[in-house]
Design a protein around this motif. Sequence first.
Motif, PDB file in Angstrom:
ATOM      1  N   UNK A   1       0.838  -1.202   0.000  1.00  0.00           N
ATOM      2  CA  UNK A   1       0.000   0.000   0.000  1.00  0.00           C
ATOM      3  C   UNK A   1       0.873   1.252   0.000  1.00  0.00           C
ATOM      4  N   UNK A   2       2.060   1.130   0.622  1.00  0.00           N
ATOM      5  CA  UNK A   2       2.994   2.258   0.700  1.00  0.00           C
ATOM      6  C   UNK A   2       3.696   2.519  -0.633  1.00  0.00           C
ATOM      7  N   UNK A   3       4.155   1.425  -1.295  1.00  0.00           N
ATOM      8  CA  UNK A   3       4.921   1.586  -2.532  1.00  0.00           C
ATOM      9  C   UNK A   3       5.147   0.229  -3.172  1.00  0.00           C
ATOM     10  N   UNK A   4       5.510   0.222  -4.442  1.00  0.00           N
ATOM     11  CA  UNK A   4       5.918  -1.002  -5.115  1.00  0.00           C
ATOM     12  C   UNK A   4       7.194  -1.504  -4.449  1.00  0.00           C
ATOM     13  N   UNK A   5       7.369  -2.822  -4.412  1.00  0.00           N
ATOM     14  CA  UNK A   5       8.543  -3.392  -3.761  1.00  0.00           C
ATOM     15  C   UNK A   5       9.069  -4.577  -4.543  1.00  0.00           C
ATOM     16  N   UNK A   6      10.389  -4.784  -4.454  1.00  0.00           N
ATOM     17  CA  UNK A   6      10.994  -5.987  -5.002  1.00  0.00           C
ATOM     18  C   UNK A   6      10.629  -7.160  -4.095  1.00  0.00           C
TER      19      UNK A   6
ATOM     20  N   UNK B   1      11.801  -6.754 -13.908  1.00  0.00           N
ATOM     21  CA  UNK B   1      12.633  -5.672 -14.441  1.00  0.00           C
ATOM     22  C   UNK B   1      14.076  -6.129 -14.303  1.00  0.00           C
ATOM     23  N   UNK B   2      14.615  -6.614 -15.375  1.00  0.00           N
ATOM     24  CA  UNK B   2      15.962  -7.187 -15.323  1.00  0.00           C
ATOM     25  C   UNK B   2      15.919  -8.472 -14.514  1.00  0.00           C
ATOM     26  N   UNK B   3      16.715  -8.537 -13.463  1.00  0.00           N
ATOM     27  CA  UNK B   3      16.754  -9.724 -12.605  1.00  0.00           C
ATOM     28  C   UNK B   3      15.806  -9.624 -11.419  1.00  0.00           C
ATOM     29  N   UNK B   4      15.169  -8.479 -11.268  1.00  0.00           N
ATOM     30  CA  UNK B   4      14.356  -8.216 -10.080  1.00  0.00           C
ATOM     31  C   UNK B   4      12.870  -8.306 -10.421  1.00  0.00           C
ATOM     32  N   UNK B   5      12.134  -9.013  -9.579  1.00  0.00           N
ATOM     33  CA  UNK B   5      10.680  -9.078  -9.724  1.00  0.00           C
ATOM     34  C   UNK B   5      10.067  -8.062  -8.760  1.00  0.00           C
ATOM     35  N   UNK B   6       9.284  -7.156  -9.315  1.00  0.00           N
ATOM     36  CA  UNK B   6       8.628  -6.113  -8.527  1.00  0.00           C
ATOM     37  C   UNK B   6       7.171  -6.469  -8.314  1.00  0.00           C
ATOM     38  N   UNK B   7       6.650  -6.084  -7.162  1.00  0.00           N
ATOM     39  CA  UNK B   7       5.253  -6.320  -6.807  1.00  0.00           C
ATOM     40  C   UNK B   7       4.557  -4.977  -6.640  1.00  0.00           C
TER      41      UNK B   7
END
Length: 117
Positions: free
Chosen positions: A37-42, A75-81
């Motif tokens: 809820x605060x922000x997108x996160x890896x 995004x590249x090697x990182x999965x963002x939620x």
Amino acid sequence: MTDGAGRCIAGGMSDALSSVFAALADPTRRAILAMLLEDDMAVTDVAAPFPVSLAAVSKHLGVLARAGLIQQERRGRVVWCKLDPDAMRGASAWMQGFGQFDDLDLDALEALLGDPT
């Protein structure tokens, strides 16, 4: 029972709505939603505060994604939620249908029944 599109409906709830409530039933998944809820996160940042493995958190994220509550993007090697509020809106609208009932007035009920002492 099924709706016109062939989707299963049990007690008036669609499978999609059932999956939202099932996802929300777990306290870890609710905590993850609060974080997003605060922000997108890896994914690794989502997992950091929990005393479980990254694989366990990934399973929780999968449940949330299948319920439509989050979106995941590589995004590249990182999965963002990212939080996706649309599924929550459907659950909220369903619950608001029960808002037509007034809260039980316990004081009035007690007065009606009389104090037995």
